[in-house]
Design a protein around this motif. Structure first.
Motif, PDB file in Angstrom:
ATOM      1  N   ALA A 404      81.488   1.242   9.721  1.00  0.00           N
ATOM      2  CA  ALA A 404      82.442   0.128   9.541  1.00  0.00           C
ATOM      3  C   ALA A 404      81.601  -1.135   9.487  1.00  0.00           C
ATOM      4  O   ALA A 404      81.333  -1.766  10.510  1.00  0.00           O
ATOM      5  N   TYR A 409      84.654  -3.718   7.385  1.00  0.00           N
ATOM      6  CA  TYR A 409      85.179  -3.412   8.738  1.00  0.00           C
ATOM      7  C   TYR A 409      86.493  -4.171   8.945  1.00  0.00           C
ATOM      8  O   TYR A 409      87.486  -3.619   9.417  1.00  0.00           O
ATOM      9  N   SER A 414      90.836  -4.026  11.177  1.00  0.00           N
ATOM     10  CA  SER A 414      90.256  -4.175  12.513  1.00  0.00           C
ATOM     11  C   SER A 414      91.285  -4.858  13.414  1.00  0.00           C
ATOM     12  O   SER A 414      92.372  -5.230  12.971  1.00  0.00           O
ATOM     13  N   ILE A 430      79.447   0.140  14.001  1.00  0.00           N
ATOM     14  CA  ILE A 430      80.158  -1.099  13.665  1.00  0.00           C
ATOM     15  C   ILE A 430      79.145  -2.243  13.700  1.00  0.00           C
ATOM     16  O   ILE A 430      78.541  -2.501  14.745  1.00  0.00           O
TER      17      ILE A 430
END
Ligand code: HXC
Length: 517
Positions: A404, A409, A414, A430
């Motif tokens: 991500a 992301y 999110s 991430i």
């Protein structure tokens, strides 16, 4: 005085003439070609004996070109209401056997009346499109008729679901009515749809093109993205309509047809763990993950052949209806491009219109780099996803499976885009960018000076991944609800959904937002 029996006989004769459409020969010819007639289509859509026709006796009012004496049963469109799996649906089917199913003033008026009533009753609209277009003899009245239908399509948008089945010709401006509806199903047999066909293209540009290349179902499903579902034939199209309706509420003031299980199963599913490759660079088949998350047989993929780097579709999890959005890492590494962003944004907006919770599965390396993407407006297209997620107020559950990175992301719902729950697998990465790219920027000098630059870059990337891309870092900053065992993905989503179904989110009043188009 006329005998009652004669009145009845007269009524039956008139009904039979309406039911015969363009005549027994023409109906038989269609069936011989393997095509359904307009009435066959409606009969196969509706539950037995529930169809009630409206306006069968309507007559065209055209006078020019010898139309005064021309009988056009039902004015070329069969219109009415019925039940599909016990739920009311408003539908019409253009009858090609009656002057090519062409649209004139009264033909359009019948469709518009049906749609006005669908708004009142709160019932979905299904349209079988099989027409040679504007009825030339009716001139501007035919154009006006189209305008009135388009206007209703827009008024009904977001109020009741609208489904078009393109199962015959749909040419010129006529194709804007399906385009204004929520979903287009198109049959491979007999159907085509274009603004300008091969003859006009040849005349204007000099280029020779095949009909299927500019108007065929396969092209629209895979290339233009106009078609959401490809059907082999009429009965396949009807099957898809019925399945699609099974996930949709009747209208925007109802909940979708959830059938929640009394108890959510907390059983672990080792099969999910087994699907995760050891190497983070190896793609994971997310379709197989989806199959294990939804209830058996409960996934209807939308737009399957278009922008295959993202998957969208309707499903049920422990009986609750959801819209699923998932990156597909086996296609273009799951990177988001213009088409993927358009596809996802439109789907999310549909879910929001009709109170359908959205479940997002994230495994995305970023937005697709490239000159074509930048020049084509990836900024504008990608922004649609952000806009769609941020404006969606239905329950939103996100699970970060693996990558991500960066803007993608955020674009995959999110916490900041309003996700109610964000879970991450321990395999989640991430970060602002992928480990290789990040160390190339951060440690350019060190890598260059190293004895073995490749080995140094690899070592630094591994350290970056462990330290900066870890889901625990994001969780420690409060961006992740919890890090979960992949074997518990289904039960975790189901529990979160069950709680989020009562979600109510109020926004400042406005006319409407200005989504980047
Ligand atoms: C009036 C029409 C017609 C039309 C066909 N017919 N198109 N009548 N207006 N637009 C009639 C035919 O005369 C014939 O009448 C019957 O419908 C069936 O048509 P056939 O040509 O025999 O059928 P087929 O051989 O299967 O060919 C189908 C076809 C062809 C390829 C669709 O009919 C065709 O090209 N039609 C013209 C299509 C067109 O240009 N439409 C306008 C598009 S522009 P009989 O009496 O023999 O049964 C448009 C603008 C909309 O629609 C704008 C909206 C904003």
């Amino acid at each position: 005085m006329t005998e009652f029996s004669e009145l009845l006989e007269d009524m039956r004769r008139r009904q039979q003439a309406i039911a015969n459409g363009g005549g027994a020969d023409k109906l038989a010819q269609r069936r011989a070609k393997g095509l359904m007639t307009a009435r066959d289509r409606l009969d196969s859509l509706f539950d037995d004996a529930t169809f009630q026709e409206m306006g069968g006796h309507v007559r065209h009012q055209a006078r020019a070109f010898g139309m005064e004496t021309r009988e056009l049963p039902a004015d070329g469109v069969v219109v009415g209401t019925g039940y599909v799996d016990g739920r009311m649906v408003s539908a019409f089917a253009q009858d090609f056997t009656v002057l090519g199913g062409t649209l004139g003033k009264m033909h359009a008026k019948k469709i518009v009346t049906l749609m006005e009533e669908a708004a009142k009753f709160g019932s979905p609209v299904v349209a079988f499109k099989d027409s040679a277009g504007a009825r030339i003899q009716e001139g501007v009245d035919a154009l006006s008729g189209y305008g009135c239908v388009f206007y209703q399509n827009v008024l009904l948008s977001g109020v009741v679901p609208q489904i078009a089945v393109v199962c015959g010709p749909c040419a010129g401006g006529a194709s804007y009515s399906p385009a204004l509806m929520d979903f287009i199903i198109m049959t491979r047999a007999n159907a085509y749809m274009f603004i300008t066909g091969p003859e006009v293209i040849k005349a204007v540009t000099g280029r020779t093109v095949a009909l299927n290349d500019v108007g065929g179902a396969d092209m629209h499903a895979a290339v233009s993205g106009n078609v959401h579902f490809l059907a082999q034939d009429d009965s396949d199209a009807v099957r898809i309509v019925r399945k699609l309706l099974s996930y949709l509420p009747q209208n925007n003031s109802e909940e979708p047809p959830h059938r929640p299980s009394p108890d959510i199963s907390l059983a672990e599913d080792d099969g999910v763990r087994a699907l995760i490759p050891d190497d983070p660079q190896s793609p994971m088949d997310v379709r197989r993950i989806i199959e294990r998350i939804v209830d058996p047989g409960e996934f209807l993929e939308v737009h399957r052949s278009f922008a295959e780097n993202i998957i969208v579709g309707f499903g049920r999890i422990e009986g609750m209806v959801v819209g699923l959005v998932a990156n597909e890492p086996t296609v273009r590494a799951g990177a988001l491009d213009m088409d993927a962003a358009d596809k996802a944004a439109r789907f999310i907006r549909f879910c929001n219109c009709f109170n359908i919770p959205v479940v997002t599965l994230v495994d995305v390396p970023g937005f697709l780099p490239g000159v074509e993407q930048e020049r084509g407006g990836i900024i504008r297209h990608g922004a649609k996803m952000l806009f769609a997620y941020a404006s969606c107020t239905t329950p939103k559950v996100t699970v970060i499976l693996r990558k991500a990175y960066g803007g993608s992301y955020l674009a995959m719902c999110s916490r900041e885009m309003g996700a109610d729950f964000v879970f991450a697998w321990p395999t989640a990465e991430i970060a602002v960018m992928g480990a290789d790219g990040a160390v190339a920027v951060l440690y350019a000098k060190d890598i260059k000076a190293a004895e073995d630059p490749k080995a140094k870059a690899k070592e630094l990337a591994a350290a970056y991944r462990a330290e900066f891309a870890s889901p625990y870092l994001a969780a420690s900053h409060g961006y992740i609800t919890d890090v979960i065992d992949p074997a518990r993905t289904r039960s975790t989503i189901a529990l979160a959904l069950r709680k989020a179904l009562s979600k109510r989110e109020l926004r400042p009043p406005k006319k409407h937002g200005n989504i980047p188009l």
